[in-house]
Design a protein around this motif. Structure first.
Motif, PDB file in Angstrom:
ATOM      1  N   UNK A  86     -16.893 -14.207  27.596  1.00 34.74           N
ATOM      2  CA  UNK A  86     -16.847 -12.898  28.254  1.00 34.74           C
ATOM      3  C   UNK A  86     -18.192 -12.544  28.875  1.00 34.74           C
ATOM      4  N   UNK A  87     -19.288 -12.863  28.191  1.00 37.23           N
ATOM      5  CA  UNK A  87     -20.621 -12.573  28.734  1.00 37.23           C
ATOM      6  C   UNK A  87     -20.897 -13.461  29.936  1.00 37.23           C
ATOM      7  N   UNK A  91     -21.516 -12.337  33.846  1.00 34.64           N
ATOM      8  CA  UNK A  91     -22.637 -12.811  34.643  1.00 34.64           C
ATOM      9  C   UNK A  91     -22.184 -13.385  35.972  1.00 34.64           C
ATOM     10  N   UNK A  92     -21.076 -14.143  35.955  1.00 36.25           N
ATOM     11  CA  UNK A  92     -20.585 -14.713  37.203  1.00 36.25           C
ATOM     12  C   UNK A  92     -20.127 -13.622  38.176  1.00 36.25           C
ATOM     13  N   UNK A  93     -19.490 -12.584  37.643  1.00 36.79           N
ATOM     14  CA  UNK A  93     -19.066 -11.475  38.504  1.00 36.79           C
ATOM     15  C   UNK A  93     -20.271 -10.798  39.146  1.00 36.79           C
ATOM     16  N   UNK A 140     -26.758 -11.180  24.234  1.00 41.94           N
ATOM     17  CA  UNK A 140     -25.448 -10.707  24.688  1.00 41.94           C
ATOM     18  C   UNK A 140     -25.376  -9.183  24.664  1.00 41.94           C
ATOM     19  N   UNK A 141     -25.826  -8.591  23.570  1.00 46.66           N
ATOM     20  CA  UNK A 141     -25.759  -7.126  23.425  1.00 46.66           C
ATOM     21  C   UNK A 141     -26.663  -6.430  24.434  1.00 46.66           C
ATOM     22  N   UNK A 186     -16.089  -2.992  34.570  1.00 47.09           N
ATOM     23  CA  UNK A 186     -14.924  -3.468  33.821  1.00 47.09           C
ATOM     24  C   UNK A 186     -15.239  -4.743  33.045  1.00 47.09           C
ATOM     25  N   UNK A 187     -15.857  -5.738  33.699  1.00 44.17           N
ATOM     26  CA  UNK A 187     -16.100  -6.999  32.997  1.00 44.17           C
ATOM     27  C   UNK A 187     -17.187  -6.839  31.933  1.00 44.17           C
TER      28      UNK A 187
END
Length: 276
Positions: A86-87, A91-93, A140-141, A186-187
């Motif tokens: 998810x992280x 990042x890709x988005x 991540x956080x 959203x992501x």
């Protein structure tokens, strides 16, 4: 020393006079002043072939550029360091969205004759440095919350500009920014790491972000250079080449292909979020 006696009627008259003076003074002082909201709007707005361009419009254009200058390298970093899919997806988005927006904002700035920032501001550089020092779950956080907080602040600016601008180029850029920022929000939330209580407290205790004054009114300029990311204390995160829109068929990285990626496409003008 003896003071003359003042009867009740005199006190009442004196009180009425003082009250009337207090009421009239703001009216007098206001009428004698310049700088009302409309005066300021007119003074800071310049004409263009695409409609009036206000100070808020120029501030918005600068903020779109600034966002890409630090969020794009942050997205590249998350693709490499994220410990969860998810992280890495978030990042890709960010990379895809800000590659698209950076090309759009450079096009708009060129047509309006505006200068653009060439590096992130001091606060954005601190965020990049903070992310570069983090590892593992801590990274991540920090990534999810720093980026989510920043996008929340930008989202309100986009809404204000889209609702009030009289410039057609700025209006179209606001549409693109709105779609992209909402996708990123959203992501980031889909990582499951966003501290919503902290976001609410932050919103309740801080005011709106300050204006980032665009340095020049419209005039002939050369096309701004592509965004050049800052390299804090870690490996460099170079920008990919500017693109007209994100590539929906990009590989999904070490976690294998995304089963829904092939079924969705970005429209020709604005990037659309693709499901994960």
């Amino acid at each position: 020393m003896r003071f003359p006696a003042i009867n009740g009627t005199g006190l009442i008259v004196a009180g009425l006079v003082a009250t009337l003076a207090a009421l009239l003074f703001p009216l007098w002082s206001y009428a004698d002043r310049s700088g009302t909201g409309l005066d300021r709007l007119n003074a800071e707005t310049v004409p263009t072939d695409f409609g009036p361009l206000s100070a808020l419009d120029r501030d918005f254009i600068a903020k779109v550029r600034l966002a890409g200058l630090w969020e794009l390298p942050a997205g590249q970093q998350a693709e490499e360091r994220g410990t969860t899919k998810a992280v890495r997806t978030a990042g890709r988005h960010l990379v895809e969205g800000h590659t698209f927006l950076d090309a759009r904002v450079r096009e708009v700035a060129t047509r309006l004759g505006l200068e653009l920032p060439s590096q992130p501001d001091s606060r954005q550089r601190r965020w990049l440095t903070e992310l570069s020092r983090a590892r593992g779950e801590t990274y991540d956080e920090k990534f999810a919350n720093i980026l989510r907080r920043a996008h929340g602040k930008v989202f309100s600016v986009v809404a204000e500009v889209r609702a009030n601008t009289r410039n057609s180029l700025v209006r179209a850029l606001a549409d693109d920014a709105n779609t992209t920022v909402l996708d990123h929000i959203t992501v980031l939330e889909e990582t499951g790491l966003v501290d919503f209580e902290g976001l609410a407290r932050d919103a309740a205790t801080t005011g709106p972000p300050p204006l980032t004054r665009s340095p020049a009114p419209p005039g002939p300029t050369t096309s701004p250079a592509p965004a050049a990311p800052v390299t804090p204390s870690s490996p460099a995160f170079p920008l990919p080449p500017a693109a007209s829109r994100p590539n929906p068929d990009a590989p999904d990285g070490p976690d294998g292909p995304d089963p829904r990626a092939q079924a969705e496409r970005y429209p020709p003008v604005t990037p659309r979020p693709h499901g994960e």
